[in-house]
Design a protein around this motif. Sequence first.
Motif, short mmCIF file in Angstrom:
data_model
loop_
_atom_site.label_atom_id
_atom_site.label_comp_id
_atom_site.label_asym_id
_atom_site.label_seq_id
_atom_site.Cartn_x
_atom_site.Cartn_y
_atom_site.Cartn_z
N LYS A 29 0.85 -1.19 0.00
CA LYS A 29 0.00 0.00 0.00
C LYS A 29 0.88 1.25 0.00
O LYS A 29 1.63 1.48 0.95
N ALA A 58 1.57 0.92 -10.11
CA ALA A 58 0.99 0.15 -9.01
C ALA A 58 -0.02 -0.86 -9.51
O ALA A 58 -0.03 -2.02 -9.07
N LEU A 59 -0.86 -0.45 -10.45
CA LEU A 59 -1.83 -1.40 -11.00
C LEU A 59 -1.12 -2.53 -11.74
O LEU A 59 -1.49 -3.70 -11.60
N GLY A 94 0.36 -4.88 -9.11
CA GLY A 94 -0.51 -5.50 -8.11
C GLY A 94 -0.51 -4.82 -6.75
O GLY A 94 -0.82 -5.47 -5.74
N LEU A 95 -0.21 -3.53 -6.69
CA LEU A 95 -0.19 -2.80 -5.43
C LEU A 95 -1.41 -1.89 -5.32
O LEU A 95 -2.06 -1.58 -6.32
N SER A 96 -1.71 -1.44 -4.11
CA SER A 96 -2.76 -0.46 -3.87
C SER A 96 -2.13 0.90 -3.64
O SER A 96 -1.01 1.01 -3.11
N HIS A 131 -10.92 0.58 -10.55
CA HIS A 131 -10.23 -0.30 -9.60
C HIS A 131 -10.39 0.25 -8.18
O HIS A 131 -9.40 0.60 -7.51
N GLN A 145 -10.81 -1.03 -5.38
CA GLN A 145 -10.11 -1.75 -4.32
C GLN A 145 -8.62 -1.46 -4.30
O GLN A 145 -7.93 -1.79 -3.34
N GLN A 146 -8.11 -0.85 -5.38
CA GLN A 146 -6.67 -0.60 -5.48
C GLN A 146 -6.30 0.87 -5.53
O GLN A 146 -5.20 1.23 -5.13
N VAL A 147 -7.19 1.72 -6.02
CA VAL A 147 -6.85 3.13 -6.23
C VAL A 147 -7.85 4.03 -5.52
O VAL A 147 -9.07 3.89 -5.72
N TYR A 201 -0.41 2.79 4.95
CA TYR A 201 0.12 3.19 3.64
C TYR A 201 1.54 3.72 3.82
O TYR A 201 1.82 4.45 4.78
#
Length: 425
Positions: free
Chosen positions: A143, A160-161, A164-166, A190, A192-194, A219
């Motif tokens: 994160k 990040a996308l 595979g990160l948020s 997205h 859940q990620q951004v 984070y």
Amino acid sequence: MSYVRCLRGLGSGVEYPADAPMNLDPADGRPLEMVLDLERLAADRPHAAWYDPGRRDMWRFGALMALDVSDPADAAHVVALGEGHTPLLDYRDHPLARRAALDLRVKDEGRAHPGFGANPTQSFKDRGMAMVVARARRLGLAKLAVPTQGNAGDSLVRYALAGGLSVVVAMPGDTPMPILGNVAAAAHRHPQQVILELAGPTIREAAALLRERYLPQGYFSVATFQEPGWRIEGKKSLGLELAEPAPGETRWSLPDAVIYPTGGGTGVLGMWKAWDELEALGLIGSARPRMLCVQSASTAPLVRAFDDGAEDTTAMPAGATLATGLNVPGGVGHFRVLQIVRASGGAAVAVSEAEIAQELVARWRSTRDWISPEGAACLAALPQLLDRGLLAAGERVVAVNTGSAEKYLPALRHLLQAGDGVNAG
């Protein structure tokens, strides 16, 4: 394998473990840098065997980077999207370059050119964020949070996308619409990620929101200079590219001067670090380009500190500028930028909004080059740099265009229409 030996405080000189997930130096609250074991690198990879000129991205510098893409263990963490390896455009026909007999080139970080790499978000920020995401993945950080004037957030979201990160991005509401739209669209697609947060009027307020709301949630801050030297390592590739041999040649060399649009200043530190490392490896000598840092007169803390002989900047009220990447009212790494500028025999200079706009119109009318306002600011600085004797006939000069004008529409549309002779009213 990575040749990173440790982290080191830029101000304190205190050393810390290489893989410590740190922000600022606990000794003095200043930034950290990554220190490479150059003796071991030279012994393991003599004659620049780490260098892969056939690769068309910034990872062509192999083990001289903070992750070595030629090593499978390191490569597993790298998210390579084509960043870096951008061209030097011939600008000797620029009226001032022609009049002053300058060998002027523009390092184009915005537009894709055949035979070169291409920054995926059309900004030099991709160099830093590619390294940020790679290093975060290596340390198992999932994160990340960034305050931004725009391009850094757009870039971090892309990497990040892909990795595979948020991520949470905080930016002012007047961020150029294409950039803001990119991040907003990613947050919508997205969720859940951004996460996108609007806070302003400048990056300082955006950073305060993240400290209050998101860092307590786990984070990790990757704000400018807040990560442990990762962005410096990514931007270092810009300095390596300015030094690397031309195709068919073997000699590494540097220009006489670099004109660089400077907000936070990570790129200045990155280029200087690259050249120090190349000297330590015996590839170049001790001479350095004059570092000519350009700011908007609307927000020019570095210029004020340089002119006053101060060792660091003092935060000032932010103004309004087309070059939003320069709208940085103060920076924790500015003390080191000033050291580098002075050591190089360079200067920090300011250009007016009218000068930036005039240069944008002139470039579009004469060349159709899609340069950013920050890149235009560098070219707009040429008259005063020549008047002050900071550039001389016959010198090899590189101005850095940090992005594409496309990222700043519709704020620039009236200027481009003026360049086409269209009545914008």
